[in-house]
Design a protein around this motif. Structure first.
Motif, PDB file in Angstrom:
ATOM      1  N   ARG A  20      48.229  44.762  10.771  1.00 48.29           N
ATOM      2  CA  ARG A  20      48.451  43.714  11.728  1.00 48.29           C
ATOM      3  C   ARG A  20      49.340  42.619  11.134  1.00 48.29           C
ATOM      4  N   TYR A  55      50.821  38.516  11.642  1.00 50.85           N
ATOM      5  CA  TYR A  55      50.338  37.237  12.168  1.00 50.85           C
ATOM      6  C   TYR A  55      51.510  36.296  12.359  1.00 50.85           C
ATOM      7  N   LEU A 110      52.314  32.456  12.885  1.00 54.49           N
ATOM      8  CA  LEU A 110      51.711  31.134  12.838  1.00 54.49           C
ATOM      9  C   LEU A 110      52.709  30.131  13.415  1.00 54.49           C
ATOM     10  N   PHE A 128      54.626  28.959  21.853  1.00 53.84           N
ATOM     11  CA  PHE A 128      53.369  29.659  21.599  1.00 53.84           C
ATOM     12  C   PHE A 128      52.997  30.552  22.794  1.00 53.84           C
ATOM     13  N   GLN A 175      48.623  38.825  15.814  1.00 50.64           N
ATOM     14  CA  GLN A 175      47.808  37.714  16.276  1.00 50.64           C
ATOM     15  C   GLN A 175      48.684  36.467  16.209  1.00 50.64           C
ATOM     16  N   ILE A 192      48.825  32.438  16.497  1.00 44.91           N
ATOM     17  CA  ILE A 192      47.968  31.253  16.523  1.00 44.91           C
ATOM     18  C   ILE A 192      48.782  30.003  16.221  1.00 44.91           C
ATOM     19  N   ARG A 193      48.185  28.861  16.565  1.00 47.29           N
ATOM     20  CA  ARG A 193      48.784  27.574  16.224  1.00 47.29           C
ATOM     21  C   ARG A 193      48.223  27.097  14.888  1.00 47.29           C
ATOM     22  N   THR A 194      48.997  26.301  14.178  1.00 48.49           N
ATOM     23  CA  THR A 194      48.539  25.819  12.873  1.00 48.49           C
ATOM     24  C   THR A 194      48.619  24.307  12.807  1.00 48.49           C
ATOM     25  N   GLY A 195      48.206  23.754  11.663  1.00 52.68           N
ATOM     26  CA  GLY A 195      48.423  22.333  11.400  1.00 52.68           C
ATOM     27  C   GLY A 195      49.881  22.141  11.032  1.00 52.68           C
ATOM     28  N   CYS A 196      50.264  20.906  10.742  1.00 53.14           N
ATOM     29  CA  CYS A 196      51.668  20.595  10.448  1.00 53.14           C
ATOM     30  C   CYS A 196      52.118  21.269   9.157  1.00 53.14           C
ATOM     31  N   PHE A 197      53.265  21.937   9.220  1.00 58.59           N
ATOM     32  CA  PHE A 197      53.811  22.643   8.063  1.00 58.59           C
ATOM     33  C   PHE A 197      54.850  21.816   7.316  1.00 58.59           C
ATOM     34  N   LYS A 249      55.777  30.844  11.047  1.00 65.39           N
ATOM     35  CA  LYS A 249      55.644  31.570   9.789  1.00 65.39           C
ATOM     36  C   LYS A 249      55.030  32.928  10.083  1.00 65.39           C
ATOM     37  N   MET A 291      53.084  36.168   8.739  1.00 62.26           N
ATOM     38  CA  MET A 291      52.254  36.699   7.660  1.00 62.26           C
ATOM     39  C   MET A 291      52.047  38.171   7.959  1.00 62.26           C
ATOM     40  N   PHE A 335      59.859  32.699   7.152  1.00 63.93           N
ATOM     41  CA  PHE A 335      59.782  31.351   7.676  1.00 63.93           C
ATOM     42  C   PHE A 335      60.906  31.185   8.693  1.00 63.93           C
ATOM     43  N   PRO A 388      45.856  38.074   5.390  1.00 66.60           N
ATOM     44  CA  PRO A 388      46.558  37.079   4.572  1.00 66.60           C
ATOM     45  C   PRO A 388      45.571  36.026   4.071  1.00 66.60           C
ATOM     46  N   LEU A 446      42.452  35.366  12.683  1.00 69.33           N
ATOM     47  CA  LEU A 446      42.687  34.003  12.208  1.00 69.33           C
ATOM     48  C   LEU A 446      42.230  33.016  13.281  1.00 69.33           C
ATOM     49  N   ASP A 466      42.663  29.611  15.443  1.00 71.50           N
ATOM     50  CA  ASP A 466      43.754  28.816  15.998  1.00 71.50           C
ATOM     51  C   ASP A 466      43.628  27.336  15.597  1.00 71.50           C
ATOM     52  N   GLY A 467      44.770  26.763  15.249  1.00 74.56           N
ATOM     53  CA  GLY A 467      44.834  25.310  15.110  1.00 74.56           C
ATOM     54  C   GLY A 467      44.414  24.709  13.788  1.00 74.56           C
ATOM     55  N   HIS A 468      44.035  25.493  12.806  1.00 76.62           N
ATOM     56  CA  HIS A 468      43.534  24.894  11.564  1.00 76.62           C
ATOM     57  C   HIS A 468      44.259  25.335  10.294  1.00 76.62           C
ATOM     58  N   ILE A 469      45.144  26.321  10.405  1.00 73.25           N
ATOM     59  CA  ILE A 469      45.784  26.822   9.191  1.00 73.25           C
ATOM     60  C   ILE A 469      46.835  25.844   8.677  1.00 73.25           C
ATOM     61  N   GLN A 470      46.873  25.661   7.362  1.00 69.79           N
ATOM     62  CA  GLN A 470      47.835  24.772   6.722  1.00 69.79           C
ATOM     63  C   GLN A 470      48.786  25.592   5.856  1.00 69.79           C
ATOM     64  N   ASP A 471      49.961  25.000   5.605  1.00 70.19           N
ATOM     65  CA  ASP A 471      50.924  25.673   4.749  1.00 70.19           C
ATOM     66  C   ASP A 471      50.467  25.540   3.299  1.00 70.19           C
TER      67      ASP A 471
END
Lengths: 636, 142
Positions: A44, A46, A48, A64, A81, A83-88, A98, A100, A105, B90, B115, B117-122
C-alpha cells in the motif's frame, strides 16, 4: 563499528526500512529514493496531504477531496490511503503532498493535479516529475552539509539522539556509538591530538560568545597545576531558550561523555555540571546518566582500564541569571554569592578555586563526541568557513511551528522562520526576530536573508547568543519588548558594578514612562548615552549587553519610539496606557454585553441604548473590545 | 554490570545495536516512542502513554508492542508527540496526541494498520548517526 554489519544483514528481504534513511550502515537520499523503493512490491502507498494553515489557504482541502475522488474513479482506492497531516513547513511552496513509503515530496500541487498523481504515482508507480521537489531547492547557496547528505530542512548533530533514544538507558546511547569517542580519545589519541582535532574542526562555544573550544582546552591543558576542573554550564536563563534543557533531557550521556574526554585532554580529574534547579527532569536524567556511567566504568577511577580518572558531580543553581556568566557561576559553585569578577585572569589559568578550568556550554559539549568520532574534516565541512557545524535554536513567539530546530551554520533566518517555522501565525506580518535574548537585538525583515554565523549576527547588531529566537509580528510593540528585557535585567543584575546596577534601572524608568505616554523630548538620546556607558563600563556581559535590545530597536524602529513620545500612540496596541477604547454610537445596539463583561465596571448605558466608556475609570483590559459582536467597540 | 574495558565496551555495543534498532530500522515488533521531555509531559504525554498502555492491553497485543519514552523531538507546537513503527507500514510521527487520539492510534494505526488523519508531522531531520556511517570511507575517522 562492529555489530553494524550484522544489523544490516539480518534485515529480512523485502522489508527494507520504511521512512527515512537509516538502515544499518546505509543511507539513501530521502527525496531521491527510487519509485517503490522501501516497500515490498504491491504494498500500500500513502499520500500525505499537508493540512497546515498555509496549505489550507492554497486549497489543500480541495486537493485532498480530489485525490480521494480520483482514487475512487481509477479504482485504486485500496492501494492508497490519503490523509491530511500537520504543517510540513515550506508553506510558501504549498500545498505539499508527501508520498510514503517512497518519500517523494510534491510541492505546489493543485486540485487539478490529482488525476495525474493517482494515475502516475499510485496506479503506475511512477512519479509525476514536474511536481517533485528537487533537493537542491531545499538548500540555500550558503548552507553547507557534507556531500551526499540529504538536507531535510534540519541537520542534527547535537540533537542526534533526542527523540530517538530512551535517555534513561545507557545501552541505547552506547548502541548509537555512545562512548566510542571516549574510547577512541583515551586509547588512540594523545591530549594534544584531541586538542588538534578540535581546533581543526573549528568548533566554537555555543553559549553565544563563540570562543574556539580547542583553544580553550589547550590553554587549560598547558596551565601548570596539581588540580584542574571541567565545568558544564547548564544554567540556561534567557527568556525563551530551552535548547540545553532539551539536550540534557533527551541525551544526557552526550554531555557526560564529552566532559570525560575534556577531563582526559586537559588533565582534570573532577567535573561539575552547574544546572539550574528549575530543570528537575533534566537533573533527574543527568543523575541517572552519571550513575549508569559510573557502574559501567565510564566515569570514576581508571576509566575503561586506561588509568585515567574522572569524576562528575551535579551542582544546582538557584535561578540567578548572572550565574550563567562563567566567573559568577564559579563563585556560586564554590559556595559564594554569585557575582562576576574581572577577567583576566581567565578560567583557563585561574578558574574554580583558582585552578585552571574549562567551562563550556551544554551544546558545545554535545558536539564534542561527534567531532572526535568522525573527525575535524567531517565537522568542518558543515556550516560556514568561520562558523562550522550547526546551531540549535528554540524558535518561539508568533510563529506557526514553534519548536527546537538544529540547522547548519549559514542557514538564513528566512529559512528558519518561514521554511521550518512555517511563517507567522494567523497571516500577520513579520516584524522582527530577537536573537540572543536579553543580550541580543532585533533583526528586521530586510536582513532575513543573512546567513547565520557568529560574525553576521554581530554585524547586524544582535548576537548568536545561546539560541533563543523569538519571532515578533506587527502586534508586538518594540518599546514594550525592550521594556520587558530591561525589566528582566534590572531583576537579574547582581548589583556589584554601578554601570549595570544603576544603568539598567535608569533605562527601565525611561522606557516605562515612554510606554505610559509620559516620554520626554531627548529620552532617546538619554537611552543611547546610558546604554553606551553600560556597554563599555560594566564588569560582565550581563550589564555589557543589557542595553542591546533597546539600542537595536531604537536603531530600527526610531519612528515607533517617536510616536509613543510625541503622539502618545502605540500602533500595535500593546502599550495599554496609550490605548483608548471607545464605543461607536452608530454601531452600538445596546445589548449590554460589554457592560456585563467589564470588570471595573466603567461602561454605562440604557438597555437598547448607546453605551459609553468612562475613560477615567477604564483599566484598558480590552474585554469589551473582545466581547462586542457588532464591532462597536474600537481600539485606538 | 561490571566495570568495562574498551574491548568489553565495543562488544557490548555490538550486542546493543541488535537489541535497540532505531524506529527506522527493521524489527518484527511494533515500536511506540513517546516524546517525554518537560515539554511533552506538560502537554499531556503521560496521559497519552497511559491510554496507549491500556488500549494495548485491551487488544491483548502486549507481546508484539514495545513502548519507550524519549526526549523532546523538537516539535513543540504539536506536543505531545508519538512515533510509531509498525512492520510493513511507514514509520511516522504523530503530533497533538491527546488521550483520545492515543486510543485511536492503537486501534487504527497498530491494529487496523491505517494512518490517522490530521496528526502526522514531517520528520525534522535525517538520522545523522546512520549518515555518518555511510561517509566513513571518506576519511572522517582517522
Amino acid at each position: 563499528m562492529t555489530g553494524e554489519k550484522e544489523v544490516a544483514e539480518s534485515r529480512p528481504i523485502g522489508a527494507a526500512p520504511v521512512g527515512a534513511a537509516a538502515s544499518g550502515g546505509m543511507v539513501a537520499p530521502v527525496g531521491a529514493a527510487a519509485p517503490g523503493a522501501g516497500a515490498a512490491a504491491g504494498a500500500r502507498q500513502y499520500l500525505l496531504v499537508c493540512g497546515g494553515e498555509g496549505c489550507q489557504s492554497w486549497k489543500s482541502e480541495e486537493l485532498f477531496l480530489a485525490l480521494h475522488q480520483q482514487a475512487e474513479t481509477l479504482g485504486v482506492k485500496n492501494e492508497v490511503q490519503i490523509i491530511r497531516t500537520g504543517c510540513f513547513g515550506f508553506c510558501e511552496k504549498g500545498p505539499i503532498v508527501k508520498v510514503m513509503p517512497s518519500e517523494t515530496f510534491y510541492c505546489g500541487v493543485k486540485p487539478e493535479d490529482a488525476k495525474e498523481i493517482i494515475a502516475g504515482r499510485i496506479a503506475a508507480k511512477k512519479d509525476v516529475e514536474r511536481l517533485v521537489y528537487k533537493k537542491e531547492e531545499r538548500l540555500a547557496a550558503t548552507t553547507r552539509v557534507p556531500e551526499g547528505a540529504f538536507y531535510n530542512k534540519q541537520f542534527r548533530i547535537v540533537l542526534r539522539n533526542c527523540g530517538v533514544i530512551d535517555p534513561e538507558n545507557i545501552d541505547e546511547y552506547i548502541a548509537r556509538d555512545g562512548y566510542a569517542a571516549l574510547g577512541k580519545a583515551l586509547f588512540t589519541m594523545s591530549p594534544l591530538e584531541v586538542v588538534a582535532e578540535l581546533r581543526a574542526s573549528g568548533l566554537r562555544g555555543r553559549g553565544g560568545a563563540g570562543f574556539p573550544t580547542g583553544l580553550k582546552w589547550e590553554l587549560t591543558r598547558v596551565a601548570p597545576s596539581d588540580q584542574k576542573y571541567v565545568i558544564c554550564n547548564a544554567d540556561e536563563g534567557d527568556p525563551g531558550a530551552y535548547m540545553d534543557r532539551a539536550t540534557i533531557e533527551g541525551d544526557p550521556h552526550s554531555v557526560v561523555e564529552a566532559m570525560a574526554i575534556c577531563g582526559y585532554t586537559v588533565g582534570a580529574t573532577k567535573g561539575y555540571v552547574y544546572i539550574r534547579a528549575e530543570y528537575p527532569l533534566a537533573i533527574e536524567r543527568l543523575k541517572i546518566a552519571i550513575r549508569q556511567a559510573e557502574e559501567y566504568g565510564l566515569l570514576g577511577k581508571n576509566i575503561l582500564g586506561s588509568g585515567v580518572d574522572f569524576e562528575l558531580e551535579i551542582r544546582l543553581g538557584a535561578g540567578a541569571f548572572v550565574c550563567g556568566e562563567e566567573t559568577a557561576l564559579m563563585r556560586s559553585l564554590e559556595g559564594n554569592r554569585g557575582m562576576p569578577v574581572p577577567k583576566p585572569p581567565y578560567p583557563a589559568t585561574s578558574g574554580l578555586w583558582k585552578k585552571p578550568t574549562v567551562i563550556n556550554n551544554v551544546e558545545t559539549f554535545a558536539n564534542v563526541p561527534m567531532v572526535i568520532l568522525k573527525g575535524s574534516k567531517w565537522f568542518a565541512s558543515i556550516g560556514t568557513e568561520k562558523s562550522t557545524g550547526t546551531k540549535v535554536f528554540a524558535l518561539t513567539g508568533k510563529i506557526r511551528n514553534s519548536g527546537l530546530v538544529e540547522v547548519p551554520m549559514g542557514t538564513t533566518l528566512r529559512e528558519i522562520i518561514f521554511d521550518i517555522g512555517g511563517g507567522i501565525r494567523g497571516g500577520r506580518k513579520f516584524k522582527g526576530v530577537q536573537t540572543g535574548g536579553p543580550s541580543g537585538g532585533i533583526i528586521t525583515a530586510k536582513d532575513l536573508d543573512a546567513p547565520i554565523s557568529y560574525e553576521s549576527l554581530t554585524a547586524l547588531g544582535s548576537m548568536m547568543g545561546s539560541g533563543g529566537m523569538i519571532v515578533m509580528d506587527e502586534d508586538d510593540c518594540v518599546v514594550d519588548v525592550s521594556k520587558f528585557y530591561m525589566d528582566f535585567c534590572v531583576d537579574e543584575s547582581c548589583g556589584k558594578c554601578a554601570p549595570c546596577r544603576i544603568g539598567t534601572n535608569q533605562m527601565y524608568t525611561i522606557l516605562d514612562r515612554i510606554t505610559k505616554g509620559n516620554g520626554e523630548e531627548g529620552d532617546l538620546g538619554k537611552l543611547e548615552k546610558i546604554g553606551q556607558a553600560m556597554t563599555k563600563a560594566s564588569l560582565c556581559m550581563l550589564g555589557g549587553s543589557a542595553a542591546n535590545p533597546t539600542l537595536s530597536t531604537i536603531r530600527h524602529f526610531r519612528d515607533e519610539y517617536m510616536e509613543h513620545i510625541h503622539d502618545h500612540k502605540c500602533r500595535s496596541g500593546s502599550c495599554k496606557a496609550l490605548v483608548r477604547f471607545t464605543i461607536l454610537a452608530d454601531k452600538c445596539i445596546g445589548c449590554g454585553l460589554c457592560a456585563r463583561r467589564c470588570p471595573v465596571p466603567c461602561i454605562s448605558g440604557e438597555k437598547k441604548g448607546v453605551h459609553v466608556i468612562d475613560q477615567a475609570k477604564c483599566v484598558k483590559c480590552g474585554e469589551c473590545f473582545v466581547s462586542c459582536k457588532f464591532g462597536a467597540v474600537v481600539k485606538a | 554490570m561490571a566495570k568495562m574495558t574498551v574491548a568489553t565496551l565495543n562488544e557490548h555495543r555490538a550486542t546493543m545495536k541488535k537489541t535497540y534498532p532505531t524506529t527506522l530500522q527493521p524489527s518484527p515488533l511494533t515500536r511506540i516512542v513517546v516524546g517525554m521531555g518537560t515539554c511533552g509531559i506538560a502537554a499531556g504525554a503521560q496521559e497519552a502513554w497511559d491510554e496507549m498502555k491500556k488500549s494495548i492491553a485491551e487488544f491483548g497485543i502486549e507481546a508484539s508492542v514495545q513502548m519507550k519514552k524519549t526526549g523532546c523531538m523538537g516539535l513543540c507546537q504539536v506536543e505531545p508527540t508519538v512515533e510509531i513503527a509498525v512492520p510493513g507500514m511507514p514509520t511516522v510521527i504523530y503530533g497533538k496526541v491527546t488521550a483520545e487520539v492515543a486510543k485511536r492510534l492503537v486501534r487504527k494505526h497498530i491494529v487496523e494498520k491505517t494512518l490517522i488523519d490530521g496528526h502526522i508531522q514531517d520528520r525534522p531531520a535525517i538520522d545523522i548517526v546512520a549518515y555518518v556511517k555511510a561517509s566513513e570511507g571518506e576519511g572522517g575517522t582517522r
